[in-house]
Write a protein that holds these residues in place. Structure first.
Motif, PDB file in Angstrom:
ATOM      1  N   GLU A   1      -1.168   8.694   5.658  1.00  0.00           N
ATOM      2  CA  GLU A   1      -2.128   9.082   6.687  1.00  0.00           C
ATOM      3  C   GLU A   1      -2.552  10.515   6.404  1.00  0.00           C
ATOM      4  O   GLU A   1      -1.749  11.332   5.961  1.00  0.00           O
ATOM      5  CB  GLU A   1      -1.498   8.972   8.079  1.00  0.00           C
TER       6      GLU A   1
ATOM      7  N   LYS B   1       7.854  -1.523  -2.221  1.00  0.00           N
ATOM      8  CA  LYS B   1       7.347  -0.788  -1.059  1.00  0.00           C
ATOM      9  C   LYS B   1       8.490  -0.217  -0.201  1.00  0.00           C
ATOM     10  O   LYS B   1       8.544   0.982   0.091  1.00  0.00           O
ATOM     11  CB  LYS B   1       6.467  -1.730  -0.222  1.00  0.00           C
TER      12      LYS B   1
ATOM     13  N   GLU C   1       0.853  -1.199   0.000  1.00  0.00           N
ATOM     14  CA  GLU C   1       0.000   0.000   0.000  1.00  0.00           C
ATOM     15  C   GLU C   1       0.884   1.243   0.000  1.00  0.00           C
ATOM     16  O   GLU C   1       1.979   1.246   0.554  1.00  0.00           O
ATOM     17  CB  GLU C   1      -0.980  -0.028   1.175  1.00  0.00           C
TER      18      GLU C   1
ATOM     19  N   LEU D   1      -0.583   4.365   0.866  1.00  0.00           N
ATOM     20  CA  LEU D   1      -1.471   5.368   1.460  1.00  0.00           C
ATOM     21  C   LEU D   1      -0.697   6.268   2.390  1.00  0.00           C
ATOM     22  O   LEU D   1       0.152   5.799   3.140  1.00  0.00           O
ATOM     23  CB  LEU D   1      -2.555   4.688   2.298  1.00  0.00           C
TER      24      LEU D   1
HETATM   25  C1  UGA Z   1       4.271   7.237   4.001  1.00  0.00           C
HETATM   26  C2  UGA Z   1       4.319   7.211   2.464  1.00  0.00           C
HETATM   27  O1  UGA Z   1       4.256   8.545   1.962  1.00  0.00           O
HETATM   28  C3  UGA Z   1       3.158   6.395   1.898  1.00  0.00           C
HETATM   29  O2  UGA Z   1       3.279   6.301   0.488  1.00  0.00           O
HETATM   30  C4  UGA Z   1       3.206   4.985   2.511  1.00  0.00           C
HETATM   31  O3  UGA Z   1       2.110   4.192   2.071  1.00  0.00           O
HETATM   32  C5  UGA Z   1       3.141   5.099   4.025  1.00  0.00           C
HETATM   33  O4  UGA Z   1       4.252   5.897   4.489  1.00  0.00           O
HETATM   34  C6  UGA Z   1       3.216   3.719   4.609  1.00  0.00           C
HETATM   35  O5  UGA Z   1       4.222   3.044   4.415  1.00  0.00           O
HETATM   36  O6  UGA Z   1       2.223   3.236   5.169  1.00  0.00           O
HETATM   37  P1  UGA Z   1       2.925   8.639   5.840  1.00  0.00           P
HETATM   38  O7  UGA Z   1       3.846   8.012   6.832  1.00  0.00           O
HETATM   39  O8  UGA Z   1       1.469   8.658   6.112  1.00  0.00           O
HETATM   40  O9  UGA Z   1       3.093   7.928   4.391  1.00  0.00           O
HETATM   41  O10 UGA Z   1       3.352  10.159   5.690  1.00  0.00           O
HETATM   42  P2  UGA Z   1       4.166  11.077   4.672  1.00  0.00           P
HETATM   43  O11 UGA Z   1       3.247  12.077   4.131  1.00  0.00           O
HETATM   44  O12 UGA Z   1       4.921  10.272   3.705  1.00  0.00           O
HETATM   45  O13 UGA Z   1       5.162  11.808   5.680  1.00  0.00           O
HETATM   46  C7  UGA Z   1       6.109  11.077   6.447  1.00  0.00           C
HETATM   47  C8  UGA Z   1       6.955  12.016   7.272  1.00  0.00           C
HETATM   48  O14 UGA Z   1       7.841  12.756   6.436  1.00  0.00           O
HETATM   49  C9  UGA Z   1       6.160  13.053   8.066  1.00  0.00           C
HETATM   50  O15 UGA Z   1       6.715  13.173   9.356  1.00  0.00           O
HETATM   51  C10 UGA Z   1       6.349  14.334   7.289  1.00  0.00           C
HETATM   52  O16 UGA Z   1       6.265  15.475   8.085  1.00  0.00           O
HETATM   53  C11 UGA Z   1       7.758  14.144   6.749  1.00  0.00           C
HETATM   54  N1  UGA Z   1       8.022  14.923   5.520  1.00  0.00           N
HETATM   55  C12 UGA Z   1       7.335  14.654   4.371  1.00  0.00           C
HETATM   56  C13 UGA Z   1       8.996  15.905   5.528  1.00  0.00           C
HETATM   57  O17 UGA Z   1       9.650  16.159   6.564  1.00  0.00           O
HETATM   58  N2  UGA Z   1       9.258  16.597   4.367  1.00  0.00           N
HETATM   59  C14 UGA Z   1       8.586  16.346   3.211  1.00  0.00           C
HETATM   60  O18 UGA Z   1       8.883  17.008   2.187  1.00  0.00           O
HETATM   61  C15 UGA Z   1       7.600  15.364   3.210  1.00  0.00           C
END
Ligand code: UGA
Length: 485
Positions: free
Chosen positions: A154, A220, A150, A152
Motif C-alpha cells: 500500500e 506469498k 501479489e 504490492l
Molecule cells: C506488505 C508487503 O510488503 C507486500 O509485499 C505484500 O504484497 C502486502 O503486504 C500484502 O500482502 O498485500 P504492506 O502491508 O502494504 O505490504 O506494507 P509494508 O510496507 O510491507 O509494511 C507493513 C508494516 O510493517 C507497516 O506497519 C510498516 O510500518 C512496518 N514496517 C515495515 C516496519 O515496522 N519496519 C520496516 O522496516 C518495514
C-alpha cells in the motif's frame, strides 16, 4: 485480452486498473452496491497514490468498466479473484468469499476460463478451488486454475504492480502458464505507458517465475512472514540497544551492508500493522499447525510485535509520569505513510490505551482522518501537526509521513506546552531535534536531550545535568563521523 477482476479492494482495484493500463480490456466486479455506485461515479474507495489517475484514464479509454460480480464473471477469458480473506477468530483465513465466486463461475459460466487466485490464500486453496469447480460445474465450463500472489505495498501499489521484482504464477498446465505469460508480457518486457515515472527508460528486470500452485501460494505467505520476522528481529535488537546503550540505526546499517541480510525491513519501530502482515503471520501459523509443523518461530514474531505497543506506551508513561489529564499530540494514524488505511494500525491500540489512562488526545494524519474517526471517535482531529501539538505535553510520532520531516521547529516550539517528542518511527536524526530545544525519545537509540545553545528558547523540563548530555553528544558526534555516505 478480456480480463475480469472480482473485488475492488486494494488488490482488486489496483490489479484491474493496471491490467487496463498495460492494454487489456478489464471488467471489475464489485458486490458492495455503494462502493460500486461510487466507482461508477468516479469516486475512489480509498487513497492510493497514482491509482485514481490510472482508473480515470483507462475508463476514459474504454478499457476499464465497473459492474456487478455476475457481469464480471461472464466477461473475461481470465478471471482474477481478488476478494477479501479476512482472519477468522481462530487465525484461519476466511475463504467463504472465494468459494462463493467459484460457485458462481461453476454454475453460470460456459466455455473456457483461466481462474486466477490473487487474494492471499493458504496453501492448497487452488487445489480446493479445482475440486469445487469439478464438483459443481455445468458441463459447458472448461477451466484452469492458477495462483498469482501479489506483492504490492500500500502506498506504492501502482509502481509495484507495473515494475515488480518478480511475477509468480502457480499453474498445473502449459495452457495456463502461457496465458499468464501473455497477460503479463507488457510488464515482463516493460512496454507500456508508465503513469508513475516520467522516465522509465531503464526498466528493471522482471523475473517470471512459474511454479506449481501449492508453491506459489506458499511463496506469498512465506514472504510476508519472513519480512514480519525481520521487523520483529530488529525490534528486539532495538530493545537490547536501549538497555546496553547502543544505537539500533547503526546496528541495522552495519547488518544491512551484508548483502546476505540486506537493509530492507530493518527499521525498528512500534511494530508492523496493516491488513497483511498481522493476518498473514497468523494464517501461516495456523497453516503450519494444521499440517503438523511446529512453526513456533512465527508465534514469537507475533508476540514481539504485540509487545511493541506496550513498550511504546511505557516510554510515554515513564516520561510523563502520570498520563491522566496530559495533552498528547498524535502525529500519524495510518499503519504506514502514503495510505489512508488504519486497519490493524499501531495507532489504534496506542490511542485506546492512553485514553483509558485519562490522556486528552489531538491527532493529525494527512490522509487517514476519515477512516480513523470510525475506530477512534473520542479524540480531536486536527488540520495540521501544529494544531495537534497545541499545548501538548508530548508529541508522539506514530506514522513516518514525509510532512513531519519538514516541520517548522520554531513554530512548533511556540505552540507546545513541553518540547518533548516520543518517536515510534525514528523519523529524525537526534541532533536535528535536540538542536531545536526539544527532548527526543526514539526507538533503540540514546535519549536526545536539548542542545544548550538552542535558538528557540524551548527547554526540557527534565533535562539531565551537563555531564550526561556532553557524554551523549560526544558519542553521537562520533557516530555521525563514522557514517557511510
Ligand atoms: C506488505 C508487503 O510488503 C507486500 O509485499 C505484500 O504484497 C502486502 O503486504 C500484502 O500482502 O498485500 P504492506 O502491508 O502494504 O505490504 O506494507 P509494508 O510496507 O510491507 O509494511 C507493513 C508494516 O510493517 C507497516 O506497519 C510498516 O510500518 C512496518 N514496517 C515495515 C516496519 O515496522 N519496519 C520496516 O522496516 C518495514
Amino acid at each position: 485480452m478480456k480480463i475480469s477482476v472480482i473485488g475492488a479492494g486494494y488488490v482488486g482495484l489496483t490489479t484491474a486498473a493496471c491490467l487496463a493500463q498495460i492494454g487489456h480490456d478489464v471488467f471489475c466486479g464489485e458486490s458492495d452496491a455503494e462502493k460500486l455506485f461510487n466507482l461508477q461515479s468516479g469516486v475512489m474507495p480509498f487513497f492510493e497514490p497514482h491509482l485514481e489517475n490510472v482508473v480515470n484514464c483507462t475508463r476514459k479509454a474504454g478499457r476499464l468498466t465497473f459492474g456487478s460480480t455476475e457481469q464480471a464473471i461472464d466477461w473475461g477469458k481470465a478471471i482474477f479473484i481478488c476478494v477479501g480473506t479476512p482472519p477468522l477468530a481462530n487465525g484461519d483465513a476466511d475463504l467463504s468469499a472465494i468459494e462463493s465466486v467459484a460457485h458462481s463461475i461453476a454454475k453460470h459460466v460456459e466455455g473456457y476460463r483461466l481462474i486466477v487466485e490473487k487474494s492471499t490464500v493458504p496453501v492448497q486453496t487452488g487445489a480446493q478451488l479445482r475440486k469445487h469447480l469439478a464438483v459443481h460445474r455445468t458441463r459447458k465450463l472448461e477451466y484452469d486454475v492458477a495462483s498469482n500472489p501479489e506483492f504490492l505495498r500500500e502506498g506504492s501499489a501502482v509502481g509495484d504492480f507495473l515494475h515488480p521484482d518478480r511475477i509468480v504464477v502457480g499453474v498445473e498446465s502449459t495452457r495456463a502458464a502461457e496465458l499468464m505469460r501473455e497477460i503479463y508480457e507488457p510488464i515482463i518486457r516493460q512496454k507500456f505507458a508508465c503513469p508513475v515515472h516520467q522516465d522509465c527508460s531503464t526498466p528493471k528486470e522482471t523475473v517470471f517465475l512459474v511454479t506449481d500452485t501449492n508453491s506459489a501460494e506458499l511463496i506469498k505467505h512465506a514472504s510476508n512472514s519472513f519480512l514480519a520476522m525481520k521487523i520483529s528481529f530488529i525490534n528486539m535488537v532495538a530493545n537490547l540497544c536501549e538497555v546496553v546503550g547502543a544505537d539500533v540505526s547503526k546496528v541495522s546499517q552495519g547488518m544491512g551492508l551484508d548483502p546476505r541480510i540486506g537493509n530492507a525491513f530493518l527499521n525498528p519501530g512500534i511494530g508492523f500493522g496493516g491488513f497483511c502482515f498481522p493476518k498473514d503471520v497468523q494464517a501461516f501459523i495456523r497453516i503450519a499447525e494444521k499440517s503438523g509443523c511446529d512453526f513456533s518461530l512465527l508465534k514469537e514474531v507475533e508476540k514481539i510485535n504485540n509487545q511493541r505497543i506496550v513498550h511504546f506506551v511505557d516510554k510515554i508513561r515513564k516520561e510523563l509520569w502520570s498520563v491522566r489529564g496530559k495533552r498528547i499530540a498524535i502525529w500519524g494514524l495510518a499503519f504506514k505513510p502514503n495510505t489512508d488505511d488504519v486497519r490493524f494500525a499501531p495507532s489504534i491500540p496506542v490511542v485506546k490505551m492512553l485514553l483509558e489512562e485519562g490522556a486528552i488526545i489531538s491527532a493529525y494524519d494527512p490522509e487517514a482522518t476519515a477512516k480513523a474517526k470510525e475506530l477512534l471517535p473520542a479524540i480531536t482531529y486536527c488540520k495540521d501537526p501544529y494544531e495537534a501539538a497545541q499545548s501538548a505535553d508530548a508529541i508522539l510520532i506514530v506514522t513516518e509521513w514525509d510532512e513531519f520531516r519538514a516541520i517548522d521547529w520554531h513554530r512548533l516550539a511556540g505552540v507546545v506546552e513541553r518540547p518533548l517528542i516520543i518517536d515510534g518511527r525514528n523519523v529524525f536524526n537526534i541532533p536535528d531535534v535536540t538542536g531545536h530545544g526539544f527532548q527526543y525519545i526514539s526507538i533503540g537509540r540514546l535519549p536526545g536531550l536539548p542542545e544548550p545553545e538552542a535558538e528557540t528558547g524551548a527547554t526540557s523540563s527534565n533535562a539531565e545535568g551537563t555531564d550526561g548530555r556532553e557524554g551523549r553528544m560526544n558519542f553521537l558526534k562520533m557516530g555521525t563521523s563514522q557514517q557511510i555516505v
